[in-house]
Enzyme design. Structure first.
Site, PDB file in Angstrom:
ATOM      1  N   ASP A  99       1.064  -1.294  -0.455  1.00  0.00           N
ATOM      2  CA  ASP A  99       0.135  -0.002   0.348  1.00  0.00           C
ATOM      3  C   ASP A  99       0.978   1.289   0.331  1.00  0.00           C
ATOM      4  O   ASP A  99       0.909   1.893  -0.672  1.00  0.00           O
ATOM      5  CB  ASP A  99      -1.221  -0.061   0.844  1.00  0.00           C
ATOM      6  N   ASP A 102       7.689   3.756   3.155  1.00  0.00           N
ATOM      7  CA  ASP A 102       7.634   4.613   3.659  1.00  0.00           C
ATOM      8  C   ASP A 102       8.828   4.904   4.100  1.00  0.00           C
ATOM      9  O   ASP A 102       9.787   5.431   3.042  1.00  0.00           O
ATOM     10  CB  ASP A 102       6.306   4.847   4.731  1.00  0.00           C
ATOM     11  N   LYS A 130       5.834   7.292   0.401  1.00  0.00           N
ATOM     12  CA  LYS A 130       6.569   8.805   1.379  1.00  0.00           C
ATOM     13  C   LYS A 130       8.084   9.185   1.314  1.00  0.00           C
ATOM     14  O   LYS A 130       8.741   8.297   2.252  1.00  0.00           O
ATOM     15  CB  LYS A 130       5.782   8.729   2.964  1.00  0.00           C
ATOM     16  N   PHE A 151       0.510  11.770   8.660  1.00  0.00           N
ATOM     17  CA  PHE A 151       0.139   9.597   8.549  1.00  0.00           C
ATOM     18  C   PHE A 151      -1.183   9.856   7.678  1.00  0.00           C
ATOM     19  O   PHE A 151      -2.214  10.611   8.402  1.00  0.00           O
ATOM     20  CB  PHE A 151      -0.160   9.937  10.247  1.00  0.00           C
ATOM     21  N   ASP A 158      -3.863   2.091   7.424  1.00  0.00           N
ATOM     22  CA  ASP A 158      -4.863   1.953   8.716  1.00  0.00           C
ATOM     23  C   ASP A 158      -3.875   2.564   9.974  1.00  0.00           C
ATOM     24  O   ASP A 158      -2.498   2.956   9.538  1.00  0.00           O
ATOM     25  CB  ASP A 158      -4.948   0.455   9.249  1.00  0.00           C
TER      26      ASP A 158
END
Length: 180
Positions: A99, A102, A130, A151, A158
């Site tokens: 998903d 990061d 990100k 965030f 989630d």
């Protein structure tokens, strides 16, 4: 919009359009080859479902459960695999779907684990990137959206297991995770 969301970053329509574009590109890149997608659960399930439907060729699908976050908002630095793939990927083209990329810790660890299975090729796809938070030089091969260091939740993403079912990606209000 959900009361815990500060702002909607990516609408349902923006996500759907970009996923279709990614599906067309992957179809073009893998045409005539045998592709196995490895979906990193739980978060990537929504993205992977839509992406694999947008890939116009047969694909095999397998799953892994791996995490470096637990219930926090930042990586723990160590990746735990709770469910490994069942497909034999040796000599096959593999696309790992997540998903979000990061820190890059999970993607790097999973990619290394899968390379030990000797696939013909191994590429990665992430809906969100990100890049500001990257602790390694890893870049996904297919990226839906580059997003700011906020965030985010929704469309599979989630916070402590909540908000995955939102049809958009939104920035979570800091007060929500400050109270846990």
């Amino acid at each position: 919009m959900h009361e815990d969301i500060k702002t909607i970053l990516l609408t349902q329509e923006q996500i759907a359009a970009r996923v279709q574009e990614m599906g067309r590109q992957i179809t073009e890149d893998y045409q005539g080859r045998e592709l196995i997608v490895v979906v990193l659960l739980k978060g990537a399930a929504w993205f992977a479902t839509d992406l694999t439907r947008a890939i116009d060729m047969p694909v095999r699908v397998d799953f892994m459960v791996a995490s470096s976050y637990g219930n926090g908002t930042s990586t723990s630095g160590s990746v735990k695999v709770k469910l490994d793939i069942s497909e034999n990927i040796a000599g096959k083209d593999v696309l790992v779907i997540d998903d979000i990329i990061d820190s890059g810790v999970t993607f790097a660890a999973i990619s290394e684990m899968l390379r030990q299975c000797r696939p013909a090729s191994l590429k990665t796809a992430a809906l969100c990137d990100k890049a500001e938070r990257r602790v390694n030089g890893l870049e996904a091969d297919y990226v839906g959206f580059k997003i700011p260091d906020e965030f985010v939740v929704g469309y599979g993403l989630d916070y402590a297991g909540d908000y995955r079912n939102l049809p958009y990606i939104g920035v979570l209000k800091p007060a929500v995770y400050a109270r846990k």
